[in-house]
Scaffold this motif. Sequence first.
Motif, PDB file in Angstrom:
ATOM      1  N   GLY A  42      32.839 -42.520  31.597  1.00 12.40           N
ATOM      2  CA  GLY A  42      33.212 -42.396  30.415  1.00 12.40           C
ATOM      3  C   GLY A  42      32.613 -41.678  28.645  1.00 12.40           C
ATOM      4  O   GLY A  42      32.540 -41.113  28.281  1.00 12.40           O
ATOM      5  N   ASN A 176      42.377 -42.366  24.496  1.00 13.52           N
ATOM      6  CA  ASN A 176      41.653 -43.202  26.102  1.00 13.52           C
ATOM      7  C   ASN A 176      42.382 -44.689  26.116  1.00 13.52           C
ATOM      8  O   ASN A 176      41.957 -45.255  25.245  1.00 13.52           O
ATOM      9  CB  ASN A 176      40.595 -43.275  25.550  1.00 13.52           C
ATOM     10  N   PRO A 177      42.656 -45.408  27.214  1.00 13.27           N
ATOM     11  CA  PRO A 177      42.782 -44.630  28.737  1.00 13.27           C
ATOM     12  C   PRO A 177      43.819 -43.259  29.291  1.00 13.27           C
ATOM     13  O   PRO A 177      43.465 -42.460  29.493  1.00 13.27           O
ATOM     14  CB  PRO A 177      42.575 -45.496  29.640  1.00 13.27           C
ATOM     15  N   GLY A 179      44.909 -40.847  28.078  1.00 12.67           N
ATOM     16  CA  GLY A 179      45.000 -39.146  27.547  1.00 12.67           C
ATOM     17  C   GLY A 179      46.251 -38.916  26.626  1.00 12.67           C
ATOM     18  O   GLY A 179      45.952 -37.126  26.243  1.00 12.67           O
ATOM     19  N   TYR A 330      41.175 -37.274  29.582  1.00 14.37           N
ATOM     20  CA  TYR A 330      40.995 -38.095  30.732  1.00 14.37           C
ATOM     21  C   TYR A 330      42.366 -38.168  31.407  1.00 14.37           C
ATOM     22  O   TYR A 330      43.327 -37.572  31.318  1.00 14.37           O
ATOM     23  CB  TYR A 330      41.802 -39.676  30.506  1.00 14.37           C
ATOM     24  N   TRP A 332      46.331 -40.086  33.625  1.00  8.69           N
ATOM     25  CA  TRP A 332      45.923 -41.501  33.509  1.00  8.69           C
ATOM     26  C   TRP A 332      47.208 -41.153  34.800  1.00  8.69           C
ATOM     27  O   TRP A 332      48.241 -40.979  34.099  1.00  8.69           O
ATOM     28  CB  TRP A 332      46.789 -41.789  32.793  1.00  8.69           C
ATOM     29  N   ARG A 371      43.100 -44.524  36.126  1.00 11.88           N
ATOM     30  CA  ARG A 371      42.485 -43.244  35.236  1.00 11.88           C
ATOM     31  C   ARG A 371      41.144 -42.696  36.098  1.00 11.88           C
ATOM     32  O   ARG A 371      40.658 -42.777  36.079  1.00 11.88           O
ATOM     33  CB  ARG A 371      41.639 -44.180  33.457  1.00 11.88           C
ATOM     34  N   SER A 373      38.879 -39.953  34.909  1.00 11.72           N
ATOM     35  CA  SER A 373      37.205 -39.226  33.606  1.00 11.72           C
ATOM     36  C   SER A 373      37.068 -37.793  34.502  1.00 11.72           C
ATOM     37  O   SER A 373      37.320 -37.781  35.862  1.00 11.72           O
ATOM     38  CB  SER A 373      36.755 -39.749  33.086  1.00 11.72           C
TER      39      SER A 373
END
Length: 397
Positions: A42, A176-177, A179, A330, A332, A371, A373
């Motif tokens: 992150g 977060n997480p 998006g 992010y 997901w 997730r 990144s």
Amino acid sequence: MIRMNENYKNLKDSYLFFNISKKVKAYQEENPDKKIYRMGIGDVSLPLGEAVIESLHEAVDDQGKKDTFHGYMPEVGDESLRKEIAKYYLRRDVKLDDDEVFVSSGASDELGDILDLFSRDSKALIMEPAYPAYVDANVMAGREIIHLKTDASSNFLGRPYDGLDADLIYLCSPNNPTGAVYGKKELKEWVDYANKNGSIIIFDAAYEAFIEEDIPHSIFEVEGARTCAIEICSFSKTAGFTGTRLGYTVIPKTLERAGMNINAMWVRNRTTKTNGVSYIIQKGGKAVFSIEGQEQVKRNIGVYKRNAKVLMEVLNKENIYYTGGVNAPYIWMKCPNGLKSWEFFDLLLKEIQVVGTPGEGFGECGEGYFRFSTFASEEDTKEAAKRIAELLERIKG
Ligand code: PLP
């Protein structure tokens, strides 16, 4: 004998990042020749922009000369930086007075400190999957938490519901997480709820700079927000300040509850509990708003966005459900073949040496999700995406 804050006993141990690093370390020890592709981080990977670096150097030199030396800075932030931030909001037609902007040393600090303003018997609504600090900061204060579980049916965007009785409402958009990003209409529902119920929205805009579609960057783009919202933002992901530390909080002077003015309370809080952010960092931060500074911010975010695109192309091709990526750093995704989050983690690590973050670590309703990144290097992201595509093809049922 001193009495302790026993609420700390109610904190759940978070094994998420500990377990990830333990598994990665064990794998690397067994396979020292294998390169690991870290798509879970992150933190940003690109350095600060040149304009910021130049400004930081100047600020250091200023501190070495009698005429330009600065001691304590105003606790609420340097006047000219507050002005720049207020001006930044004007681009989206949000009019703020300079003294509605508070310079901070980052969003994390503010997300915790702001809770000082609210009674410990107020109830906090936290949408899950969630950024873990929201939960822990409220557990430490002994506050009751309303966990609003979200899922794919709402694209992980929770809405107010009948019977909801929340005092503080956490909204994180881009999230977060997950998006996921709220549109104006959905934000207006929260604003209306908060105004009607006397609640306060804590709007975490740490990822606003990643928004590329025509949707709100700020809660203050929504009518009525000036009487119910606080916005917390950060230079961390926008401009690479994760290790340099700078952020800001917006509290309208029109925000009042129980006859108390929240902007005035925060001035009193800051002037009591901080001595402000250093002159050097604030001068560096000001350069973010220069023409070159803004170009450099866009350039760096552009790299992360290209990374997102590469990953999204794979998921699109494989027809896998995901949120995020377009307006957020992010992605997901739903784990393939009904795999659980940690099962997918193990598979990715062992088969293709790609590391991501199991969704279950962000709350129970994250189980079965994963997730990625987009903050890794372009080369690593391309290679990881290629490997993910091959793996998904191979395990297709
Ligand atoms: N809010 C969210 C949603 C985040 O993801 C993060 C950092 O990852 C923060 C706040 C913290 O930002 P800062 O570095 O400004 O403390």
